[in-house]
Design an enzyme around this catalytic site. Structure first.
Site, PDB file in Angstrom:
ATOM      1  N   TYR A 144       0.733  -1.235  -0.183  1.00  0.00           N
ATOM      2  CA  TYR A 144      -0.176  -0.145   0.100  1.00  0.00           C
ATOM      3  C   TYR A 144       0.938   1.323  -0.061  1.00  0.00           C
ATOM      4  CZ  TYR A 144      -4.557  -2.300   0.836  1.00  0.00           C
ATOM      5  OH  TYR A 144      -5.744  -3.134   0.746  1.00  0.00           O
ATOM      6  N   ASP A 166       0.969 -34.183  14.928  1.00  0.00           N
ATOM      7  CA  ASP A 166      -0.212 -35.291  14.477  1.00  0.00           C
ATOM      8  C   ASP A 166       0.615 -36.287  13.504  1.00  0.00           C
ATOM      9  OD1 ASP A 166      -2.383 -33.951  15.951  1.00  0.00           O
ATOM     10  OD2 ASP A 166      -2.959 -33.013  14.001  1.00  0.00           O
ATOM     11  N   GLU A 177       2.730 -28.897  17.524  1.00  0.00           N
ATOM     12  CA  GLU A 177       1.998 -28.438  16.267  1.00  0.00           C
ATOM     13  C   GLU A 177       0.743 -27.849  16.850  1.00  0.00           C
ATOM     14  OE1 GLU A 177       0.678 -31.483  13.357  1.00  0.00           O
ATOM     15  OE2 GLU A 177      -1.042 -30.256  12.712  1.00  0.00           O
TER      16      GLU A 177
END
EC number: 5.6.2.2
Lengths: 382, 382
Positions: free
Chosen positions: A108, A254, A202
């Protein structure tokens, strides 16, 4: 196996002057070429898979040495050339003034109409982001060192003292919250470290479980919660804690292709950011779980889940977890025998297992049995 | 307008004994019914849109009084009846032992095969989550009060002292990171508050901008970064800071239907969690920006973005931003004249404006002009 802090391997010192020097050297080169009537150019390391390789020596995913040359006097290159100079000037200002900007702010801030034309400098952030990556590659400098901050995500908890500017605090004295890792960790120092290793986790829910069970205190470790894929700030923090502070890194995700990919990104770097592996990755990291073997070892058959997607032998397959598993089977950095075994077992059984499935035993189980046992007995994957 | 801390409106005290009492009362009722040969039942407030309304009196989205009765001796109800009792027993254990579990852990911990059958208690987390919501509705108790933790996201920064367990620290002395808000904030206390108000900020990048510009210090406020839709923990924290500590709440989001929805959730509650509005929402909150009027007021035409999706007058429309805008136009809690004006302008112009677009002026602009000016002059939306 008893994990212990080792002798630090390197000492990182962030020096804004070095970054400024690199920017100025490049700018002088362009200016001299223009003045002497030559066609100014940048040499930009090529992006994409065909310029990425796995380096057996450093055990990292790395960028090759292909370059593409970007000329000022070339209709196809001129726009990017201009954009590169605009962002170099902007970064110089940021670093000189000690200010930071997000990728979006950088876009921007530099979007405007070129005077006398109807042309905008940037039409979209998808034009400015790659230029900033190009600058990282060209200068060999992290975006964070150029004061462009990454998205932040993740928090840490444990007995280390963090010095951030004038503030100094112990990350085990912040209640159950922990310290939110900022987008840029270049300026952070660790005046005191009272832990033996770092456990990277995680999910926030599992990190909170371990904090509630007082695991960091009992096992004398630091918990880093990545909250999904590790952000750049967290990867950099892990790298620095290992190389500068000598802390062993153990990763706990996991037991599914996504979790294993999170691990491999921390350990080997990523394909997209191959040029940053040396600064973001930690090849000495080890993996504690979840593995396919855990399912049998701890009788978790009842709390596995089916892999998502279509298997390779079914019509339309492989997709989803299956596709990801097969990709991982083929990555050069997943060729260790033990990893091949896990990946093949997952394919064969068609299941995944989550960290939180360990709650099926009891809430304490993960903190009082699973992790201490696996770490003590060195049941870790490379 | 000078924002100042007001007289607190209520004092919240979390009492695990009350929660245990409610659980036990319900369990006794069931037991008595069973003993006396009746058909035991639960009365569960009905979920879904047709039992949700906007209460003009409290200015909150609230749950209606429709109930559905769940019988033990009814083939269609028996499974859910069993699951409710299993989770009640589990929650009783958690609260008694002072332990917390995530939704996922609660699922895994209670998944097992019913002895003597091949039936599992729960097949999927989508079975246990709604039961926990039912218990919240039935008992009028937050999930967090039952020690089931929500996903955590968000951080805070500013001159307040937080007491979490035995730890006490000042949230303005944690460097650039800030304090990571935990999933459960019921147990947190604020022994010292040196700020005049709370500025809730949608994006981490903007919160970090304001921290770098020392806005919290100069304007004497606390920054709460929601990092997208506010998590339950963050909503509860805002609620408590307002009602118990008397702090005015100002919300600062992107100027788009998603940002405005984040605001409305903080202020009015949400349709899904209508039964919790009184504990999670803060109807006195005000909105500082971004608005459609800001675009003209601050000459930001050049850095707007087009709305995503298909407009209502085009084939296939409305979708995306357009669809969301039209929904908001029709919500009873968006009927204020000023909000109708903003929503209609967005539809008419087909644009959205991000917080970070203010960087087009300068990095300092948002902290030194935009926010102080709008807040001082009371240019806030209801």
């Amino acid at each position: 196996m008893k994990l212990k802090r080792q002798k630090p391997k390197e000492k990182f010192s962030y020096d804004p002057q070095k970054v400024l020097k690199k920017l100025e050297d490049l700018a002088w080169k362009i200016l001299e070429e223009a003045k002497s009537g030559k066609n100014p150019y940048f040499d930009v390391p090529t992006r994409g898979l065909n310029n990425v390789y796995f380096d057996e020596e450093s055990r990292l995913i790395r960028l090759g040495d292909r370059l593409s040359r970007r000329y000022f006097l070339n209709v196809a290159h001129a726009r990017k050339f201009m954009q590169t100079l605009i962002l170099m000037a902007y970064i110089k200002r940021l670093v000189s003034e000690g200010k930071h900007a997000s990728l979006r702010e950088a876009y921007y801030a530099n979007k405007h109409t070129v005077p006398g034309t109807r042309e905008n400098t940037f039409e979209d952030q998808s034009e400015s982001d790659p230029i900033i990556e190009d600058l990282e590659r060209m200068l060999g400098v992290l975006r964070e060192e150029m004061h462009i901050t990454a998205d932040r995500r993740g928090y840490i908890y444990g007995d280390i003292v963090i010095k951030d500017g004038e503030d100094e605090f112990n990350a085990s004295k912040l209640g159950t919250g922990g310290w939110a890792v900022p987008g840029t960790v270049e300026h952070i120092q660790f005046p005191e470290i009272n832990v033996d290793y770092v456990l990277v986790v995680e999910t926030a829910a599992m990190a909170d479980r371990l904090i509630e069970e007082k695991y960091p205190k009992r096992e004398n470790c630091l918990i880093v919660a990545t909250q999904g894929q590790a952000s750049r700030g967290v990867r950099r923090l892990i790298h620095r804690l290992h190389y500068e502070e000598g802390l062993p890194i153990i990763v706990f995700t996991d037991g599914d292709p996504y979790g294993w990919y999170i691990y491999s990104t921390i350990k080997r770097g990523s394909i997209n950011l191959a040029y940053l592996s040396e600064k973001l990755a930690t090849p000495d990291a080890k993996f504690v779980g979840m593995t396919m073997d855990d399912i049998k070892e701890y009788n978790l058959e009842n709390v596995t889940e089916k892999l998502k997607g279509i298997p390779p032998d079914k019509k339309g397959g492989p997709t989803g977890d299956y596709k990801r598993l097969i990709e991982e089977l083929n990555y050069p950095w997943f060729q260790d025998k033990e990893w091949q075994r896990q990946l093949k077992l997952a394919l064969k059984w068609g299941v995944r297992i989550e960290q939180q499935a360990l709650a099926n035993k009891s809430l304490e189980f993960v903190a009082k049995e699973y992790l201490p046992e696996k770490i003590r007995e060195g049941k870790l994957l490379p």
